[in-house]
Design a protein around this motif. Structure first.
Motif, PDB file in Angstrom:
ATOM      1  N   VAL A 252      -3.840  -2.877  16.252  1.00 14.06           N
ATOM      2  CA  VAL A 252      -3.750  -3.022  14.798  1.00 14.06           C
ATOM      3  C   VAL A 252      -3.154  -4.385  14.431  1.00 14.06           C
ATOM      4  CG1 VAL A 252      -2.607  -2.159  12.726  1.00 14.06           C
ATOM      5  CG2 VAL A 252      -3.590  -0.552  14.352  1.00 14.06           C
ATOM      6  N   ILE A 288       1.327   8.500   7.297  1.00 19.26           N
ATOM      7  CA  ILE A 288       0.191   8.849   6.449  1.00 19.26           C
ATOM      8  C   ILE A 288      -0.266   7.615   5.671  1.00 19.26           C
ATOM      9  CG2 ILE A 288      -0.553  10.207   4.459  1.00 19.26           C
ATOM     10  CD1 ILE A 288       1.157  12.443   5.361  1.00 19.26           C
ATOM     11  N   PHE A 290       0.481   4.429   6.316  1.00 25.38           N
ATOM     12  CA  PHE A 290       0.046   3.374   7.239  1.00 25.38           C
ATOM     13  C   PHE A 290      -1.387   3.641   7.696  1.00 25.38           C
ATOM     14  CE2 PHE A 290      -0.190   0.878  11.075  1.00 25.38           C
ATOM     15  CZ  PHE A 290       0.587  -0.231  10.792  1.00 25.38           C
ATOM     16  N   GLY A 291      -1.647   4.905   8.060  1.00 23.26           N
ATOM     17  CA  GLY A 291      -2.994   5.277   8.508  1.00 23.26           C
ATOM     18  C   GLY A 291      -4.014   5.069   7.412  1.00 23.26           C
ATOM     19  N   LEU A 292      -3.631   5.424   6.207  1.00 24.72           N
ATOM     20  CA  LEU A 292      -4.525   5.276   5.058  1.00 24.72           C
ATOM     21  C   LEU A 292      -4.881   3.804   4.846  1.00 24.72           C
ATOM     22  CD1 LEU A 292      -5.572   7.529   3.254  1.00 24.72           C
ATOM     23  CD2 LEU A 292      -3.872   6.894   1.560  1.00 24.72           C
ATOM     24  N   LEU A 294      -4.782   1.488   7.033  1.00 22.12           N
ATOM     25  CA  LEU A 294      -5.601   1.062   8.162  1.00 22.12           C
ATOM     26  C   LEU A 294      -7.064   1.449   7.952  1.00 22.12           C
ATOM     27  CD1 LEU A 294      -5.551  -0.211  10.903  1.00 22.12           C
ATOM     28  CD2 LEU A 294      -4.917   1.970  11.893  1.00 22.12           C
ATOM     29  N   VAL A 295      -7.293   2.709   7.574  1.00 20.93           N
ATOM     30  CA  VAL A 295      -8.666   3.181   7.372  1.00 20.93           C
ATOM     31  C   VAL A 295      -9.339   2.373   6.261  1.00 20.93           C
ATOM     32  CG1 VAL A 295     -10.081   5.126   6.633  1.00 20.93           C
ATOM     33  CG2 VAL A 295      -8.194   5.510   8.206  1.00 20.93           C
ATOM     34  N   VAL A 298     -10.233  -1.176   7.348  1.00 19.88           N
ATOM     35  CA  VAL A 298     -11.402  -1.228   8.222  1.00 19.88           C
ATOM     36  C   VAL A 298     -12.681  -0.954   7.419  1.00 19.88           C
ATOM     37  CG1 VAL A 298     -12.552  -0.193  10.194  1.00 19.88           C
ATOM     38  CG2 VAL A 298     -10.095  -0.560  10.252  1.00 19.88           C
ATOM     39  N   LEU A 299     -12.613   0.023   6.506  1.00 18.48           N
ATOM     40  CA  LEU A 299     -13.821   0.406   5.777  1.00 18.48           C
ATOM     41  C   LEU A 299     -14.246  -0.661   4.771  1.00 18.48           C
ATOM     42  CD1 LEU A 299     -13.545   4.217   5.017  1.00 18.48           C
ATOM     43  CD2 LEU A 299     -14.865   3.045   6.768  1.00 18.48           C
ATOM     44  N   TYR A 300     -13.287  -1.258   4.094  1.00 21.44           N
ATOM     45  CA  TYR A 300     -13.669  -2.086   2.952  1.00 21.44           C
ATOM     46  C   TYR A 300     -13.562  -3.579   3.168  1.00 21.44           C
ATOM     47  CZ  TYR A 300     -14.188   2.253   0.580  1.00 21.44           C
ATOM     48  OH  TYR A 300     -14.619   3.500   0.243  1.00 21.44           O
ATOM     49  N   ARG A 302     -14.710  -6.270   6.003  1.00 23.25           N
ATOM     50  CA  ARG A 302     -15.397  -6.412   7.292  1.00 23.25           C
ATOM     51  C   ARG A 302     -14.580  -7.177   8.315  1.00 23.25           C
ATOM     52  NH1 ARG A 302     -20.690  -4.927   9.267  1.00 23.25           N
ATOM     53  NH2 ARG A 302     -21.128  -3.226   7.873  1.00 23.25           N
TER      54      ARG A 302
END
Lengths: 314, 305
Positions: A252, A288, A290-292, A294-295, A298-300, A302
């Protein structure tokens, strides 16, 4: 792609200078906890730098780099108990063991590609984790508290938090310059070439495997130094250094800072750890958030967060 | 000694079956979608937690299990539609990071909902007995039920994959995704189905072990990494490989832990053998993986590297 452009050199100078004057600021603020966090950041920055060397330049996504943190940390604990307290000895031992571990596991992992490589490095790190969990002489799962930090020339200099901080900073800067030199060398170019097109590299007479394995070993050795620093910072060593979450956090950090530009790894480690500290202040359940983040990153985006730090590259 | 061996053999098979249930979904997702899913272990954990809740709500483990299956299927669907779908054409690194983020969210979220303390499901009355093995040795019925359920699932998977239309598409998708899409199969829908189904298998595994293991927030991770080892050994994308790999890993791990120290005692003094055995036993499966990879880099049943 890693020419030490004037911009990059300036960025590096500014970043490291900021780290260098930090203790004076914390002293002025009278906050002694900041220096502890900052030392952790420096140690993780060393590990992230090591990972970026193979991930960014070699295209090897190692999901098991926490193993080397553990090797470094346990080198301090085990030698310390045996009465050998010298920092140099600790680092040498860490590097030697890390090199052997990286050579064996790297030789096996590098026979494979892609998903296989990720899973196998993860599995080998887990093997190391279980090795230290079952090592009951050193506390097993609970770990072991160090009697004292490493000594320098027989003197307990590192007991002072500021001295430890500057030692970590010196190591980080030294290893950063080494990493830059590696990536600019012929070796580094072959490594990048092997990432881009292994077949073509083979066709012009290079064996990608050897270069990748060498890079993997160098990276493991560098990461083990981060482990030595972490053990000294916390005065405590446990298998949790090798937890696979730790490996994930290292990846990360590299991605947050921008893959394949070394300095980004240092910035990424700083961002990730400060974010953790800040979120932990907000809620006990910070993973929670931090994970959010991270997701979503990655998703939004590139390029990950790296886009923001990498204006000089497309 | 023989009955102890038989007992541990059964334990090993049971552990292997459990690993198979988790690895089966994982290997399909890996093989067909070329997708790294670190969040598969937490789905298994969700299955176990849901089984706890549903069992206490309905008062019956059987009903709890039945409710857990569609619930984890739904979890799989939601995850696929909201996150995974966007990651299929991304590099592995992105997939690893996003699913790692999900692991953090779900592991912590589970602690918010159910607390950090280990939970358990009471053993169903009907299956709480034990059957005689050799001599005075007995074996719990429930563990035999787990083995039977796993074997039935394996048989079902074999039939579905080998002998149905969707199985045919699945196999075709694994060998050439683009071609299958060109021939008019809605590959996106196929992925969703496979994904949700894999999540249900993991949830099923979680619900099955809830009465015999403690349900805690760390349960998914240990199993996830062992499931990776299983897949690497068996060969990515091969359900048959996952089955063989899972049994191998289950047996080696279980027998290594119980008989490793005994075997070492033959060549070492007892105290050293005990210590070495304790250190070596948990490492055995990883050494096994290393040896198999050294001989066959693509795994036992893997087609290509």
């Amino acid at each position: 792609m890693t020419r030490l452009t004037p911009t990059r050199a300036w960025a590096a100078t500014i970043l490291f200078a900021a780290f260098a004057i930090l203790p004076m600021i914390t002293q002025a603020l009278g906050d002694s906890y900041l220096i502890v966090i900052a030392t952790r950041i420096l140690a993780y920055a060393i590990a992230a730098l090591a990972l970026d060397l193979i991930l960014g330049y070699g295209g090897m996504v190692s999901f098991g780099h926490a193993a080397y943190l553990g090797i470094g940390a346990y080198a301090v604990a085990i030698l310390g108990r045996a009465g050998i307290t010298d920092l140099g000895a600790h680092m040498l031992a860490a590097i030697a063991v890390a090199a052997v571990f990286a050579l064996i596991t790297g030789a096996i992992s590098l026979r494979t590609r892609g998903i296989y490589f990720i899973m196998i490095t993860l599995a080998f790190a887990q093997m190391g984790y279980f090795f230290f969990v079952s090592l009951s002489a050193y506390g097993g799962d609970d770990g072991v508290t160090l009697n004292a930090r490493s000594t320098v020339f027989g003197q307990p200099l590192l007991e002072n938090n500021t001295a430890l901080y500057y030692t970590a900073l010196a190591l980080l800067i030294g290893l950063y310059l080494l990493a830059v030199a590696i990536t600019r060398s012929r070796f580094g170019r072959v490594l990048t070439g092997a990432r881009e097109n292994p077949l073509r590299m083979q066709a012009i007479g290079f064996s990608p495997f050897r270069y990748q394995l060498t890079a993997y070993v160098i990276s493991g050795c560098m990461a083990s130094i981060a482990g030595v620093m972490l053990a000294n910072q916390a005065s405590y060593v446990s298998p949790s250094y090798m937890d696979w979450h730790r490996s994930g956090e290292l990846v990360v950090m590299v991605v947050f800072g921008g893959i394949g530009n070394l300095l980004g790894a240092v910035a990424g480690a700083t961002i990730a750890l400060l974010l953790e500290e800040w979120l932990a202040l907000l809620t006990r359940h910070w993973p929670i958030l931090f994970g959010l983040i991270l997701v979503l990153v990655v998703l939004y985006s590139r390029d990950g967060l790296s886009g923001f730090f990498r204006s000089d590259r497309s | 000694m023989t009955s102890l061996f038989l007992l541990q053999l059964l334990n090993g098979v049971q552990f292997g079956i459990l690993l198979f249930l988790i690895a089966a979904g994982l290997t399909l997702v890996f093989g067909i979608m070329d997708f790294v899913n670190l969040a598969h272990g937490v789905v298994y954990m969700i299955g176990a937690y849901l089984a706890v809740t549903f069992t206490s709500m309905t008062g019956s483990y059987g009903l709890g299990l039945l409710l857990t299956l569609p619930a984890t299927l739904l979890v799989g669907l939601v995850l696929e539609l909201s996150v995974f779908r966007r990651l299929y054409d991304r590099p592995h690194l992105d997939q690893v990071l996003a699913t790692f983020g999900l692991v953090m969210i779900i592991t912590e979220g589970v602690q918010v909902i159910w607390g950090a303390a280990p939970l358990s499901v009471p053993m169903p009355e009907l299956l709480s007995g034990s059957v005689p093995l050799i001599g005075a040795m007995r074996y719990p019925v429930f563990r035999l039920v787990i083995i039977a359920a796993g074997l039935l699932t394996a048989l079902g998977l074999y039939l579905v994959i080998g002998h149905t239309r969707i199985g045919m598409r699945l196999r075709a998708g694994a060998s050439n995704r683009a071609m299958v899409a060109a021939l008019g199969v809605d590959i996106g829908k196929l992925f969703t189905v496979i994904f949700a189904f894999g999540a249900m298998l993991a949830g099923f595994a979680g619900a099955m072990v809830a009465p015999v293991l403690t349900v805690d927030p760390g349960m998914g991770e240990q199993v996830l990494i062992l499931a990776f080892v299983v897949i690497v050994i068996g060969g990515i994308g091969s359900v048959r490989g996952a089955f063989a790999g899972a049994l191998l890993v289950g047996l080696v791990d279980t027998l290594g832990r119980s008989f490793g120290p005994i075997l070492l005692r033959a060549v070492m003094e007892p105290a050293a053998a005990g210590q070495a055995g304790r250190v070596l036993a948990p490492m055995l499966v990883y050494i096994l993986m290393a040896v198999i990879l050294a001989v066959r880099p693509s795994g036992l049943f893997g087609a290509k590297t």
